[in-house]
Design a protein around this motif. Sequence first.
Motif, PDB file in Angstrom:
ATOM      1  N   VAL A  73       5.844  -6.832  -9.048  1.00  0.00           N
ATOM      2  CA  VAL A  73       4.616  -6.886  -9.845  1.00  0.00           C
ATOM      3  C   VAL A  73       3.829  -8.157  -9.505  1.00  0.00           C
ATOM      4  CG1 VAL A  73       3.734  -7.200 -12.198  1.00  0.00           C
ATOM      5  CG2 VAL A  73       5.440  -5.443 -11.721  1.00  0.00           C
ATOM      6  N   LEU A  74       4.504  -9.290  -9.383  1.00  0.00           N
ATOM      7  CA  LEU A  74       3.819 -10.538  -9.065  1.00  0.00           C
ATOM      8  C   LEU A  74       3.177 -10.497  -7.684  1.00  0.00           C
ATOM      9  CD1 LEU A  74       6.330 -13.122 -10.577  1.00  0.00           C
ATOM     10  CD2 LEU A  74       4.120 -12.385 -11.509  1.00  0.00           C
ATOM     11  N   VAL A  75       3.874  -9.904  -6.710  1.00  0.00           N
ATOM     12  CA  VAL A  75       3.305  -9.767  -5.363  1.00  0.00           C
ATOM     13  C   VAL A  75       2.069  -8.865  -5.406  1.00  0.00           C
ATOM     14  CG1 VAL A  75       3.726  -8.789  -3.065  1.00  0.00           C
ATOM     15  CG2 VAL A  75       5.434 -10.275  -4.118  1.00  0.00           C
ATOM     16  N   LEU A  76       2.171  -7.751  -6.114  1.00  0.00           N
ATOM     17  CA  LEU A  76       1.023  -6.850  -6.216  1.00  0.00           C
ATOM     18  C   LEU A  76      -0.158  -7.507  -6.915  1.00  0.00           C
ATOM     19  CD1 LEU A  76       2.821  -3.483  -7.020  1.00  0.00           C
ATOM     20  CD2 LEU A  76       1.740  -4.159  -4.868  1.00  0.00           C
ATOM     21  N   LEU A  77       0.104  -8.292  -7.951  1.00  0.00           N
ATOM     22  CA  LEU A  77      -0.969  -9.020  -8.631  1.00  0.00           C
ATOM     23  C   LEU A  77      -1.610 -10.049  -7.707  1.00  0.00           C
ATOM     24  CD1 LEU A  77       0.516  -9.557 -12.199  1.00  0.00           C
ATOM     25  CD2 LEU A  77      -1.436  -8.127 -11.577  1.00  0.00           C
ATOM     26  N   ALA A  78      -0.798 -10.715  -6.894  1.00  0.00           N
ATOM     27  CA  ALA A  78      -1.345 -11.686  -5.943  1.00  0.00           C
ATOM     28  C   ALA A  78      -2.223 -11.001  -4.909  1.00  0.00           C
ATOM     29  CB  ALA A  78      -0.209 -12.451  -5.260  1.00  0.00           C
ATOM     30  N   VAL A  79      -1.772  -9.871  -4.382  1.00  0.00           N
ATOM     31  CA  VAL A  79      -2.573  -9.115  -3.406  1.00  0.00           C
ATOM     32  C   VAL A  79      -3.876  -8.650  -4.046  1.00  0.00           C
ATOM     33  CG1 VAL A  79      -2.644  -6.980  -2.055  1.00  0.00           C
ATOM     34  CG2 VAL A  79      -0.607  -8.418  -2.005  1.00  0.00           C
ATOM     35  N   ALA A  80      -3.803  -8.151  -5.273  1.00  0.00           N
ATOM     36  CA  ALA A  80      -5.013  -7.707  -5.968  1.00  0.00           C
ATOM     37  C   ALA A  80      -5.966  -8.878  -6.194  1.00  0.00           C
ATOM     38  CB  ALA A  80      -4.648  -7.054  -7.294  1.00  0.00           C
ATOM     39  N   GLY A  81      -5.434 -10.041  -6.528  1.00  0.00           N
ATOM     40  CA  GLY A  81      -6.278 -11.213  -6.722  1.00  0.00           C
ATOM     41  C   GLY A  81      -6.980 -11.640  -5.441  1.00  0.00           C
ATOM     42  N   VAL A  82      -6.252 -11.627  -4.342  1.00  0.00           N
ATOM     43  CA  VAL A  82      -6.852 -11.985  -3.053  1.00  0.00           C
ATOM     44  C   VAL A  82      -7.933 -10.983  -2.679  1.00  0.00           C
ATOM     45  CG1 VAL A  82      -6.386 -12.155  -0.569  1.00  0.00           C
ATOM     46  CG2 VAL A  82      -4.854 -13.260  -2.213  1.00  0.00           C
ATOM     47  N   ARG A  83      -7.660  -9.703  -2.871  1.00  0.00           N
ATOM     48  CA  ARG A  83      -8.668  -8.682  -2.558  1.00  0.00           C
ATOM     49  C   ARG A  83      -9.898  -8.832  -3.436  1.00  0.00           C
ATOM     50  NH1 ARG A  83      -6.627  -2.803  -1.433  1.00  0.00           N
ATOM     51  NH2 ARG A  83      -8.818  -2.752  -0.878  1.00  0.00           N
ATOM     52  N   ALA A  84      -9.714  -9.148  -4.710  1.00  0.00           N
ATOM     53  CA  ALA A  84     -10.849  -9.340  -5.609  1.00  0.00           C
ATOM     54  C   ALA A  84     -11.692 -10.530  -5.173  1.00  0.00           C
ATOM     55  CB  ALA A  84     -10.364  -9.524  -7.046  1.00  0.00           C
ATOM     56  N   LEU A  85     -11.044 -11.613  -4.755  1.00  0.00           N
ATOM     57  CA  LEU A  85     -11.783 -12.785  -4.273  1.00  0.00           C
ATOM     58  C   LEU A  85     -12.569 -12.452  -3.011  1.00  0.00           C
ATOM     59  CD1 LEU A  85      -9.198 -15.672  -4.833  1.00  0.00           C
ATOM     60  CD2 LEU A  85     -11.353 -15.293  -6.055  1.00  0.00           C
ATOM     61  N   ARG A  86     -11.947 -11.721  -2.100  1.00  0.00           N
ATOM     62  CA  ARG A  86     -12.640 -11.330  -0.868  1.00  0.00           C
ATOM     63  C   ARG A  86     -13.826 -10.422  -1.165  1.00  0.00           C
ATOM     64  NH1 ARG A  86      -7.757 -10.059   3.396  1.00  0.00           N
ATOM     65  NH2 ARG A  86      -7.126 -12.221   3.674  1.00  0.00           N
ATOM     66  N   THR A  87     -13.639  -9.479  -2.081  1.00  0.00           N
ATOM     67  CA  THR A  87     -14.725  -8.579  -2.442  1.00  0.00           C
ATOM     68  C   THR A  87     -15.871  -9.352  -3.074  1.00  0.00           C
ATOM     69  OG1 THR A  87     -13.157  -6.781  -2.781  1.00  0.00           O
ATOM     70  CG2 THR A  87     -15.322  -6.541  -3.794  1.00  0.00           C
ATOM     71  N   ARG A  88     -15.544 -10.273  -3.948  1.00  0.00           N
ATOM     72  CA  ARG A  88     -16.563 -11.091  -4.609  1.00  0.00           C
ATOM     73  C   ARG A  88     -17.288 -11.958  -3.588  1.00  0.00           C
ATOM     74  NH1 ARG A  88     -13.847 -14.343  -8.685  1.00  0.00           N
ATOM     75  NH2 ARG A  88     -13.349 -12.308  -9.557  1.00  0.00           N
ATOM     76  N   ARG A  89     -16.546 -12.515  -2.639  1.00  0.00           N
ATOM     77  CA  ARG A  89     -17.147 -13.352  -1.604  1.00  0.00           C
ATOM     78  C   ARG A  89     -18.070 -12.534  -0.708  1.00  0.00           C
ATOM     79  NH1 ARG A  89     -13.046 -14.970   2.473  1.00  0.00           N
ATOM     80  NH2 ARG A  89     -13.662 -12.947   3.244  1.00  0.00           N
ATOM     81  N   ASP A  90     -17.672 -11.307  -0.380  1.00  0.00           N
ATOM     82  CA  ASP A  90     -18.476 -10.461   0.480  1.00  0.00           C
ATOM     83  C   ASP A  90     -19.757  -9.972  -0.203  1.00  0.00           C
ATOM     84  OD1 ASP A  90     -16.591 -10.796   2.418  1.00  0.00           O
ATOM     85  OD2 ASP A  90     -15.627  -8.845   2.098  1.00  0.00           O
TER      86      ASP A  90
END
Length: 95
Positions: A73-90
Amino acid sequence: MGGSMLYMWLTVAAAHLVLRRRLERESPHLLVVRMRGFPYLSWLAAAGIVAVLVLMAFDPEARGQLGWSTLLVLVLLAVAGVRALRTRRDRVPAR
């Protein structure tokens, strides 16, 4: 595997609480099926799942399963957080 399933159902209960309230606020005409006891039954289900997860922490045979499931769960949350940051940055327009 059971720990992962408990986390999955906890996510379903949390999503139901959040998305149902949003739908009631934004488009109540789309709610064709009413849930009796909302939001109390969703909270009760979530509390029951959390209670089982806590009990698993005290069971030596289930503790490993709980640990690996929590790690997943923690790994999946970290991946989701990174993807959200990338999406926001893009989405931010370049200057």
